[in-house]
Enzyme design. Sequence first.
Site, PDB file in Angstrom:
ATOM      1  N   ASP A 145       0.872  -1.262  -0.103  1.00 10.33           N
ATOM      2  CA  ASP A 145       0.236  -0.043  -0.041  1.00 10.33           C
ATOM      3  C   ASP A 145       0.928   1.199  -0.107  1.00 10.33           C
ATOM      4  O   ASP A 145       0.519   2.251  -0.623  1.00 10.33           O
ATOM      5  CB  ASP A 145      -1.087   0.002   1.383  1.00 10.33           C
ATOM      6  CG  ASP A 145      -2.255  -0.959   0.984  1.00 10.33           C
ATOM      7  OD1 ASP A 145      -2.257  -1.527   0.048  1.00 10.33           O
ATOM      8  OD2 ASP A 145      -2.710  -1.176   2.054  1.00 10.33           O
ATOM      9  N   GLY A 146       1.940   1.296   0.773  1.00  9.97           N
ATOM     10  CA  GLY A 146       2.993   2.286   0.673  1.00  9.97           C
ATOM     11  C   GLY A 146       3.282   2.653  -0.960  1.00  9.97           C
ATOM     12  O   GLY A 146       3.389   3.915  -1.207  1.00  9.97           O
ATOM     13  N   HIS A 204       2.810   6.343  -2.825  1.00 11.08           N
ATOM     14  CA  HIS A 204       3.920   7.128  -3.420  1.00 11.08           C
ATOM     15  C   HIS A 204       3.417   7.498  -4.790  1.00 11.08           C
ATOM     16  O   HIS A 204       3.934   8.441  -5.242  1.00 11.08           O
ATOM     17  CB  HIS A 204       5.173   6.451  -3.319  1.00 11.08           C
ATOM     18  CG  HIS A 204       6.136   6.631  -2.021  1.00 11.08           C
ATOM     19  ND1 HIS A 204       6.680   7.577  -1.658  1.00 11.08           N
ATOM     20  CD2 HIS A 204       5.783   5.818  -0.792  1.00 11.08           C
ATOM     21  CE1 HIS A 204       7.280   7.643  -0.571  1.00 11.08           C
ATOM     22  NE2 HIS A 204       6.905   6.509  -0.173  1.00 11.08           N
ATOM     23  N   ARG A 240      -7.302  20.210  23.033  1.00 10.00           N
ATOM     24  CA  ARG A 240      -6.196  20.065  23.705  1.00 10.00           C
ATOM     25  C   ARG A 240      -5.642  18.426  23.806  1.00 10.00           C
ATOM     26  O   ARG A 240      -6.286  17.867  24.194  1.00 10.00           O
ATOM     27  CB  ARG A 240      -6.239  20.693  24.954  1.00 10.00           C
ATOM     28  CG  ARG A 240      -6.367  22.071  25.088  1.00 10.00           C
ATOM     29  CD  ARG A 240      -6.861  22.629  26.353  1.00 10.00           C
ATOM     30  NE  ARG A 240      -6.585  24.254  26.322  1.00 10.00           N
ATOM     31  CZ  ARG A 240      -7.910  24.818  26.197  1.00 10.00           C
ATOM     32  NH1 ARG A 240      -8.951  24.263  25.997  1.00 10.00           N
ATOM     33  NH2 ARG A 240      -7.738  26.160  26.261  1.00 10.00           N
ATOM     34  N   LYS A 298      -7.714   3.923  12.287  1.00 12.74           N
ATOM     35  CA  LYS A 298      -8.285   2.772  13.393  1.00 12.74           C
ATOM     36  C   LYS A 298      -7.448   2.483  14.664  1.00 12.74           C
ATOM     37  O   LYS A 298      -8.145   2.140  15.638  1.00 12.74           O
ATOM     38  CB  LYS A 298      -8.172   1.495  12.382  1.00 12.74           C
ATOM     39  CG  LYS A 298      -8.733   0.034  13.159  1.00 12.74           C
ATOM     40  CD  LYS A 298      -8.580  -1.141  12.162  1.00 12.74           C
ATOM     41  CE  LYS A 298      -9.170  -2.189  12.862  1.00 12.74           C
ATOM     42  NZ  LYS A 298      -8.475  -2.574  14.137  1.00 12.74           N
TER      43      LYS A 298
END
Length: 264
Positions: free
Chosen positions: A45-46, A50, A148, A165
Amino acid sequence: MRFAVTSRGDETSNALQKKLINYLQEFDLELNEETPDIVITVGGDGTLLHAFHRFHDRLDETAFVGIHTGHLGFYADWKPEEVEKLVIHIAKTPFQVVEYPLLEVVVRYDDHTRADRHLALNECTIKSLEGSLVCQMDIKGEPFETFRGDGLCISTPSGSTAYNKSLGGAILHPSLASLQVSEMASINNRVYRTIGSPLVLPQHHTCLLKPVNDVDLMLTIDHASLVGKNIKSLQCRVAEESIRFARFRPFPFWKRVKESFIGD
Protein backbone atom coordinates in the site's frame (compact mmCIF):
# COMPACT_ATOMS: atom_id res chain seq x y z
CA MET A 1 -2.65 2.11 -23.86
CA ARG A 2 0.17 3.84 -21.99
CA PHE A 3 1.40 2.31 -18.75
CA ALA A 4 3.91 2.84 -15.95
CA VAL A 5 5.15 0.36 -13.34
CA THR A 6 6.52 1.48 -9.97
CA SER A 7 8.37 -0.72 -7.49
CA ARG A 8 8.95 -0.69 -3.74
CA GLY A 9 12.64 -1.10 -4.55
CA ASP A 10 13.43 -4.47 -3.03
CA GLU A 11 14.88 -7.28 -5.13
CA THR A 12 11.61 -9.21 -5.48
CA SER A 13 9.58 -6.14 -6.44
CA ASN A 14 12.18 -4.91 -8.92
CA ALA A 15 12.29 -8.30 -10.66
CA LEU A 16 8.51 -8.34 -10.90
CA GLN A 17 8.54 -4.79 -12.26
CA LYS A 18 10.88 -5.81 -15.11
CA LYS A 19 8.75 -8.85 -15.88
CA LEU A 20 5.59 -6.71 -16.06
CA ILE A 21 7.20 -4.20 -18.40
CA ASN A 22 8.40 -6.96 -20.73
CA TYR A 23 5.04 -8.73 -20.76
CA LEU A 24 3.05 -5.56 -21.42
CA GLN A 25 5.39 -4.41 -24.19
CA GLU A 26 4.97 -7.81 -25.86
CA PHE A 27 1.27 -6.88 -26.14
CA ASP A 28 2.33 -3.61 -27.83
CA LEU A 29 1.41 -1.43 -24.85
CA GLU A 30 3.49 1.73 -24.48
CA LEU A 31 5.74 2.29 -21.48
CA ASN A 32 5.20 5.94 -20.53
CA GLU A 33 6.42 7.31 -17.19
CA GLU A 34 4.98 10.79 -17.73
CA THR A 35 1.38 10.38 -18.94
CA PRO A 36 0.27 6.79 -18.25
CA ASP A 37 -3.32 5.61 -18.61
CA ILE A 38 -2.70 2.94 -15.98
CA VAL A 39 -0.11 2.70 -13.20
CA ILE A 40 0.79 -0.71 -11.79
CA THR A 41 2.48 -0.63 -8.40
CA VAL A 42 4.57 -3.51 -7.10
CA GLY A 43 5.16 -3.68 -3.37
CA GLY A 44 2.41 -2.74 -0.96
CA ASP A 45 0.00 0.00 0.00
CA GLY A 46 2.90 2.36 0.68
CA THR A 47 4.12 1.90 -2.88
CA LEU A 48 0.70 2.84 -4.20
CA LEU A 49 0.60 5.89 -1.91
CA HIS A 50 3.89 7.08 -3.43
CA ALA A 51 2.53 6.48 -6.95
CA PHE A 52 -0.65 8.40 -6.13
CA HIS A 53 1.34 11.45 -5.08
CA ARG A 54 3.63 11.17 -8.07
CA PHE A 55 0.68 11.26 -10.49
CA HIS A 56 -1.68 13.42 -8.40
CA ASP A 57 -2.03 15.91 -11.25
CA ARG A 58 -3.38 13.18 -13.59
CA LEU A 59 -6.12 11.65 -11.48
CA ASP A 60 -8.78 12.15 -14.16
CA GLU A 61 -6.69 10.30 -16.75
CA THR A 62 -4.84 7.66 -14.74
CA ALA A 63 -6.09 4.51 -13.02
CA PHE A 64 -4.11 2.50 -10.46
CA VAL A 65 -3.76 -1.21 -9.74
CA GLY A 66 -1.51 -2.77 -7.11
CA ILE A 67 0.43 -6.03 -6.78
CA HIS A 68 1.55 -6.91 -3.26
CA THR A 69 4.91 -8.58 -2.70
CA GLY A 70 4.32 -8.77 1.03
CA HIS A 71 1.07 -8.85 2.97
CA LEU A 72 -2.30 -8.33 1.32
CA GLY A 73 -3.06 -4.61 1.16
CA PHE A 74 -6.15 -2.48 0.90
CA TYR A 75 -4.90 -1.01 -2.37
CA ALA A 76 -2.56 -3.76 -3.59
CA ASP A 77 -4.82 -6.75 -4.15
CA TRP A 78 -3.05 -8.87 -6.81
CA LYS A 79 -0.55 -11.58 -5.96
CA PRO A 80 2.84 -12.04 -7.72
CA GLU A 81 1.78 -15.42 -9.10
CA GLU A 82 -1.15 -13.71 -10.83
CA VAL A 83 1.00 -11.40 -12.94
CA GLU A 84 0.34 -13.19 -16.23
CA LYS A 85 -3.41 -13.11 -15.60
CA LEU A 86 -3.28 -9.40 -14.75
CA VAL A 87 -1.25 -8.59 -17.88
CA ILE A 88 -3.82 -10.33 -20.10
CA HIS A 89 -6.60 -8.41 -18.36
CA ILE A 90 -4.81 -5.09 -18.89
CA ALA A 91 -4.01 -5.85 -22.53
CA LYS A 92 -7.29 -7.44 -23.54
CA THR A 93 -10.06 -6.48 -21.11
CA PRO A 94 -11.71 -3.07 -20.64
CA PHE A 95 -11.43 -2.47 -16.93
CA GLN A 96 -14.03 -1.17 -14.52
CA VAL A 97 -13.13 2.06 -12.77
CA VAL A 98 -13.78 2.30 -9.03
CA GLU A 99 -13.37 5.75 -7.49
CA TYR A 100 -12.43 6.48 -3.87
CA PRO A 101 -12.76 9.91 -2.22
CA LEU A 102 -9.72 11.97 -1.28
CA LEU A 103 -8.99 14.50 1.44
CA GLU A 104 -8.19 18.11 0.55
CA VAL A 105 -6.04 20.03 3.04
CA VAL A 106 -5.47 23.76 2.54
CA VAL A 107 -2.76 25.22 4.79
CA ARG A 108 -2.89 28.99 5.30
CA TYR A 109 -0.21 31.07 6.99
CA ASP A 110 -0.11 34.13 9.25
CA ASP A 111 1.39 36.35 6.56
CA HIS A 112 -1.67 35.79 4.29
CA THR A 113 0.66 35.63 1.28
CA ARG A 114 0.16 32.01 0.32
CA ALA A 115 -1.84 28.85 0.79
CA ASP A 116 -0.60 25.32 0.18
CA ARG A 117 -3.09 22.75 -1.10
CA HIS A 118 -2.50 19.05 -0.53
CA LEU A 119 -4.39 15.87 -1.41
CA ALA A 120 -4.30 12.81 0.85
CA LEU A 121 -5.34 9.28 -0.01
CA ASN A 122 -5.18 8.05 3.60
CA GLU A 123 -4.96 10.88 6.10
CA CYS A 124 -3.55 14.14 7.37
CA THR A 125 -2.30 14.47 10.94
CA ILE A 126 -1.47 17.56 12.96
CA LYS A 127 0.68 17.58 16.10
CA SER A 128 2.62 20.14 18.09
CA LEU A 129 6.42 19.98 18.22
CA GLU A 130 6.33 21.50 21.72
CA GLY A 131 3.90 20.14 24.27
CA SER A 132 0.19 19.72 23.61
CA LEU A 133 -1.63 20.81 20.50
CA VAL A 134 -4.23 23.48 21.23
CA CYS A 135 -6.49 24.42 18.35
CA GLN A 136 -9.95 25.74 17.68
CA MET A 137 -12.07 23.41 15.56
CA ASP A 138 -14.83 24.91 13.42
CA ILE A 139 -17.27 22.71 11.57
CA LYS A 140 -19.22 24.14 8.65
CA GLY A 141 -18.17 27.65 9.67
CA GLU A 142 -19.34 27.35 13.29
CA PRO A 143 -17.08 26.97 16.38
CA PHE A 144 -17.28 23.40 17.68
CA GLU A 145 -14.58 22.90 20.32
CA THR A 146 -11.09 23.84 21.46
CA PHE A 147 -9.00 20.70 21.23
CA ARG A 148 -6.15 20.04 23.65
CA GLY A 149 -4.09 16.89 23.34
CA ASP A 150 -1.38 15.16 21.35
CA GLY A 151 -2.95 15.79 17.96
CA LEU A 152 -5.69 15.11 15.43
CA CYS A 153 -6.01 12.70 12.53
CA ILE A 154 -8.26 13.55 9.58
CA SER A 155 -8.78 10.50 7.38
CA THR A 156 -10.51 9.43 4.20
CA PRO A 157 -12.85 6.40 4.21
CA SER A 158 -10.21 4.24 2.53
CA GLY A 159 -7.66 5.55 5.07
CA SER A 160 -9.97 4.75 7.97
CA THR A 161 -8.33 1.32 8.27
CA ALA A 162 -4.88 2.87 8.76
CA TYR A 163 -3.78 5.31 11.52
CA ASN A 164 -7.40 6.26 12.18
CA LYS A 165 -8.25 2.71 13.25
CA SER A 166 -5.38 2.60 15.73
CA LEU A 167 -6.84 5.74 17.32
CA GLY A 168 -10.20 4.08 17.84
CA GLY A 169 -11.84 5.56 14.76
CA ALA A 170 -14.56 3.82 12.79
CA ILE A 171 -13.94 1.85 9.59
CA LEU A 172 -15.86 3.55 6.78
CA HIS A 173 -16.73 2.07 3.41
CA PRO A 174 -14.92 3.95 0.60
CA SER A 175 -18.21 4.59 -1.22
CA LEU A 176 -19.06 7.15 1.49
CA ALA A 177 -17.79 10.57 0.39
CA SER A 178 -16.79 11.76 3.84
CA LEU A 179 -13.91 12.51 6.18
CA GLN A 180 -13.28 11.41 9.76
CA VAL A 181 -11.66 13.38 12.60
CA SER A 182 -10.08 11.28 15.37
CA GLU A 183 -8.35 12.50 18.50
CA MET A 184 -4.91 11.60 19.79
CA ALA A 185 -4.88 11.53 23.59
CA SER A 186 -7.17 14.49 24.21
CA ILE A 187 -7.11 16.26 27.57
CA ASN A 188 -10.47 15.98 29.30
CA ASN A 189 -11.07 17.22 32.85
CA ARG A 190 -13.16 19.81 34.72
CA VAL A 191 -11.40 22.64 32.90
CA TYR A 192 -10.86 21.27 29.39
CA ARG A 193 -13.39 19.26 27.43
CA THR A 194 -13.48 17.77 23.91
CA ILE A 195 -16.12 15.63 22.24
CA GLY A 196 -13.95 12.57 22.94
CA SER A 197 -15.30 10.62 19.96
CA PRO A 198 -14.40 10.38 16.27
CA LEU A 199 -16.45 12.68 14.04
CA VAL A 200 -17.63 11.69 10.57
CA LEU A 201 -18.35 14.67 8.32
CA PRO A 202 -20.22 14.47 5.00
CA GLN A 203 -18.95 15.76 1.70
CA HIS A 204 -20.43 19.25 2.00
CA HIS A 205 -19.01 19.97 5.49
CA THR A 206 -15.64 21.62 6.11
CA CYS A 207 -13.45 21.18 9.19
CA LEU A 208 -11.27 24.21 9.97
CA LEU A 209 -8.44 23.85 12.49
CA LYS A 210 -6.90 27.04 13.90
CA PRO A 211 -3.89 26.66 16.24
CA VAL A 212 -4.27 28.71 19.42
CA ASN A 213 -0.81 28.44 20.96
CA ASP A 214 2.20 29.83 19.12
CA VAL A 215 4.15 26.64 18.37
CA ASP A 216 5.59 24.92 15.35
CA LEU A 217 3.45 22.09 14.04
CA MET A 218 4.25 18.72 12.55
CA LEU A 219 1.95 17.87 9.67
CA THR A 220 1.75 14.63 7.74
CA ILE A 221 0.08 14.10 4.40
CA ASP A 222 0.00 10.33 3.98
CA HIS A 223 3.67 9.27 4.08
CA ALA A 224 5.14 12.80 3.85
CA SER A 225 5.99 14.88 6.94
CA LEU A 226 6.58 18.61 7.08
CA VAL A 227 7.19 21.14 9.82
CA GLY A 228 4.66 23.96 9.70
CA LYS A 229 5.73 27.38 10.89
CA ASN A 230 3.38 30.34 11.35
CA ILE A 231 0.33 28.32 10.36
CA LYS A 232 -2.94 30.21 10.66
CA SER A 233 -5.33 27.38 9.77
CA LEU A 234 -5.84 24.00 8.14
CA GLN A 235 -8.99 23.60 6.09
CA CYS A 236 -10.02 19.98 5.58
CA ARG A 237 -12.80 18.70 3.36
CA VAL A 238 -13.61 16.00 0.83
CA ALA A 239 -11.71 16.86 -2.35
CA GLU A 240 -13.38 17.39 -5.69
CA GLU A 241 -10.87 14.94 -7.17
CA SER A 242 -10.96 11.20 -6.53
CA ILE A 243 -8.53 8.35 -7.10
CA ARG A 244 -9.44 5.85 -9.83
CA PHE A 245 -8.66 2.16 -9.39
CA ALA A 246 -8.71 -0.31 -12.27
CA ARG A 247 -10.83 -3.30 -11.27
CA PHE A 248 -10.64 -6.49 -13.32
CA ARG A 249 -12.46 -8.68 -10.79
CA PRO A 250 -14.56 -8.20 -7.64
CA PHE A 251 -12.62 -7.43 -4.48
CA PRO A 252 -15.17 -6.49 -1.81
CA PHE A 253 -14.03 -3.97 0.79
CA TRP A 254 -15.40 -5.91 3.76
CA LYS A 255 -13.60 -9.03 2.57
CA ARG A 256 -10.37 -7.03 2.65
CA VAL A 257 -11.17 -5.81 6.15
CA LYS A 258 -11.82 -9.36 7.35
CA GLU A 259 -8.67 -10.78 5.77
CA SER A 260 -6.51 -7.95 7.13
CA PHE A 261 -7.74 -7.81 10.71
CA ILE A 262 -9.60 -11.05 11.48
CA GLY A 263 -8.26 -13.71 9.13
CA ASP A 264 -10.01 -16.81 7.92
